[in-house]
Design a protein around this motif. Structure first.
Motif, PDB file in Angstrom:
ATOM      1  N   PHE A 121       0.806  -1.241   0.000  1.00  0.00           N
ATOM      2  CA  PHE A 121       0.000   0.000   0.000  1.00  0.00           C
ATOM      3  C   PHE A 121       0.830   1.278   0.000  1.00  0.00           C
ATOM      4  CE2 PHE A 121      -2.081  -2.805   3.297  1.00  0.00           C
ATOM      5  CZ  PHE A 121      -2.893  -3.461   2.402  1.00  0.00           C
ATOM      6  N   VAL A 122       2.108   1.206   0.346  1.00  0.00           N
ATOM      7  CA  VAL A 122       2.837   2.455   0.597  1.00  0.00           C
ATOM      8  C   VAL A 122       3.214   3.145  -0.704  1.00  0.00           C
ATOM      9  CG1 VAL A 122       4.892   3.480   1.602  1.00  0.00           C
ATOM     10  CG2 VAL A 122       3.748   1.600   2.749  1.00  0.00           C
ATOM     11  N   GLU A 123       3.044   4.443  -0.721  1.00  0.00           N
ATOM     12  CA  GLU A 123       3.502   5.257  -1.827  1.00  0.00           C
ATOM     13  C   GLU A 123       4.203   6.454  -1.198  1.00  0.00           C
ATOM     14  OE1 GLU A 123       0.262   5.981  -4.444  1.00  0.00           O
ATOM     15  OE2 GLU A 123       1.548   6.842  -5.971  1.00  0.00           O
TER      16      GLU A 123
ATOM     17  N   GLU B 135      -7.306   1.267  -1.240  1.00  0.00           N
ATOM     18  CA  GLU B 135      -5.869   1.000  -1.273  1.00  0.00           C
ATOM     19  C   GLU B 135      -5.075   2.295  -1.113  1.00  0.00           C
ATOM     20  OE1 GLU B 135      -2.878  -0.745  -4.535  1.00  0.00           O
ATOM     21  OE2 GLU B 135      -4.545  -2.032  -3.970  1.00  0.00           O
ATOM     22  N   ASN B 139      -2.355   3.730   2.303  1.00  0.00           N
ATOM     23  CA  ASN B 139      -1.007   4.281   2.282  1.00  0.00           C
ATOM     24  C   ASN B 139      -0.831   5.204   3.486  1.00  0.00           C
ATOM     25  OD1 ASN B 139       1.385   5.523   1.759  1.00  0.00           O
ATOM     26  ND2 ASN B 139       0.637   6.703   0.006  1.00  0.00           N
ATOM     27  N   SER B 151      -1.817  10.690  -6.252  1.00  0.00           N
ATOM     28  CA  SER B 151      -1.162   9.403  -6.165  1.00  0.00           C
ATOM     29  C   SER B 151      -1.054   8.794  -7.553  1.00  0.00           C
ATOM     30  CB  SER B 151      -1.970   8.491  -5.244  1.00  0.00           C
ATOM     31  OG  SER B 151      -1.721   7.143  -5.558  1.00  0.00           O
ATOM     32  N   ALA B 152       0.158   8.508  -7.932  1.00  0.00           N
ATOM     33  CA  ALA B 152       0.375   7.910  -9.259  1.00  0.00           C
ATOM     34  C   ALA B 152      -0.328   6.564  -9.353  1.00  0.00           C
ATOM     35  CB  ALA B 152       1.862   7.751  -9.516  1.00  0.00           C
ATOM     36  N   ARG B 153      -0.352   5.852  -8.214  1.00  0.00           N
ATOM     37  CA  ARG B 153      -0.951   4.524  -8.244  1.00  0.00           C
ATOM     38  C   ARG B 153      -2.466   4.610  -8.430  1.00  0.00           C
ATOM     39  NH1 ARG B 153      -0.106   1.214  -3.022  1.00  0.00           N
ATOM     40  NH2 ARG B 153       2.091   1.433  -3.515  1.00  0.00           N
ATOM     41  N   LYS B 178       2.909   3.571 -11.891  1.00  0.00           N
ATOM     42  CA  LYS B 178       3.108   2.119 -11.913  1.00  0.00           C
ATOM     43  C   LYS B 178       1.795   1.421 -11.639  1.00  0.00           C
ATOM     44  CE  LYS B 178       6.494   1.254  -9.083  1.00  0.00           C
ATOM     45  NZ  LYS B 178       7.513   0.487  -8.431  1.00  0.00           N
TER      46      LYS B 178
END
Lengths: 187, 179
Positions: A121-123, B135, B139, B151-153, B178
């Motif tokens: 989960f980490v960004e 999700e 983070n 957030s890129a994700r 990504k």
């Protein structure tokens, strides 16, 4: 003990270890890191603090590890690295780690962690020099210090920073002399 | 209300109407907009899927209009457990669909009329977006106090899911994005 035997041993112990919920574990660690960032306000300090915390964990964890794994003395550093990668990581984190890129003297190697449960989960925020999983380095250093190996341990590559794999460099500095024990023996 | 627009703008509605005139010719331009609206109706995320991202204000106003409909919907459906609110309203050549979590986070999708999607497809889409949002929130670095989602994700996940409902290949991932 051969490499595959270590892998089997790791698998066996992993079956027996008590487990906790992965999300709980990951979020707890994440909350701790973020709190440290807020308290210390300097990323470099956070990296050091994480390493120090890991060191204390490692000093305690090594006994648990030796007791549960039944591993005896390793003859050489290469064996130690393999035990860390195949047994210790499997036992405590449930992941298998690869040992790679040995130097010629066999005193330093890289641990390749393909799947790091701490970083689910980490960004990371952009442009931040944080080694999020630095606690792992501390654990390894602390644990090896307890078995008379002084090592240096640091992250080289980190998936959170866009690398394709987590790479922890492990360098053997010296064998710590067991002086106290000899004194006692003479008496 | 218009926290997305810059303060120098002459007002979202004025721009929205002005844009509307030229917009009819480019009905194919924007095919979908995905928005996430927070607990206090503050916008958390707005994403346009088109070739040129110039109609942001117009779509923003569409999303805000739909919030009123969501409020009505919620009152009407208060007894239900379903988070999927379904079709909210048509505006111009667009259709607006909504989804609201139990924590009052709203997801709004504006779709061009040309995409005739089945209810179950949208339901599935919203569930995926919800999962991506969960999700994102997991983070530990994600802000909790109603800040914009950066957030890129999350971006990548939205792109992927929108691409599936629109059935076209996702745009080439930008640097740092990504899956």
């Amino acid at each position: 003990m051969s490499a595959s035997a270590n892998a089997r041993l790791g698998e066996q112990i992993w079956q027996k270890m008590p487990k906790i919920n992965a999300e709980f574990f990951t979020l707890t660690y994440g909350a701790m890191v973020v709190q440290l960032m807020r308290d210390l306000e300097d990323v470099q300090l956070v990296n050091e603090k994480l390493e120090k915390m890991g060191h204390s964990i490692g000093c305690r964890l090594i006994d648990e590890f030796l007791a549960k794994s039944g591993i005896n003395n390793c003859n050489e550093f290469a064996e130690t690295a393999d035990v860390i990668a195949k047994v210790a990581f499997k036992m405590f984190l449930g992941v298998s780690v690869e040992v790679a890129s040995w130097n010629d003297e066999k005193t330093s190697c890289s641990l390749l962690v393909y799947d790091n449960p701490l970083t689910d989960f980490v960004e990371l925020p952009p442009n931040i020099n944080l080694y999020y999983s630095n606690v792992l380095c501390g654990v390894i250093r602390g644990a090896l210090e307890m078995v008379q190996l002084r090592v240096e341990c640091y992250f080289v590559r980190d998936t959170l920073r866009g690398d394709d794999v987590n790479e922890i460099r492990l360098e053997l500095k010296e064998h710590i002399k067991d002086e106290m024990a000899e004194e006692y023996r003479r008496e | 209300m218009s926290q997305f627009s810059d303060p120098d703008a002459t007002g979202p509605m004025a721009q929205g109407v002005a844009i509307f005139g030229e917009f009819v010719e480019n009905a194919q331009g924007v095919t979908a907009t995905v928005a996430v609206i927070g607990k206090k109706n503050e916008p958390l995320y707005l994403r346009l899927f088109d070739e040129y991202q110039t109609k942001e204000l117009y779509f923003q106003s569409l999303v805000f209009v739909s919030l009123d409909v969501i409020d009505e919907c919620v009152e009407r459906k208060a007894m239900q457990q379903d988070m999927y609110l379904g079709f909210l309203c048509p505006i111009d050549e667009y259709q607006i669909y909504g989804y609201m979590t139990n924590s009052m986070i709203k997801f709004v999708v504006v779709l061009a009329d040309v995409h005739r999607l089945q209810d179950f497809e949208l339901r599935d889409f919203f569930q995926k977006v919800h999962a991506a949002y969960v999700e994102y929130l997991l983070n530990p670095f994600a802000p909790l106090d109603g800040d914009k989602i950066k957030s890129a994700r999350f971006d990548a996940a939205i792109e992927r899911h929108v691409a599936t409902i629109l059935e076209r290949p996702p745009p080439a991932p930008g640097p740092g994005a990504k899956a």
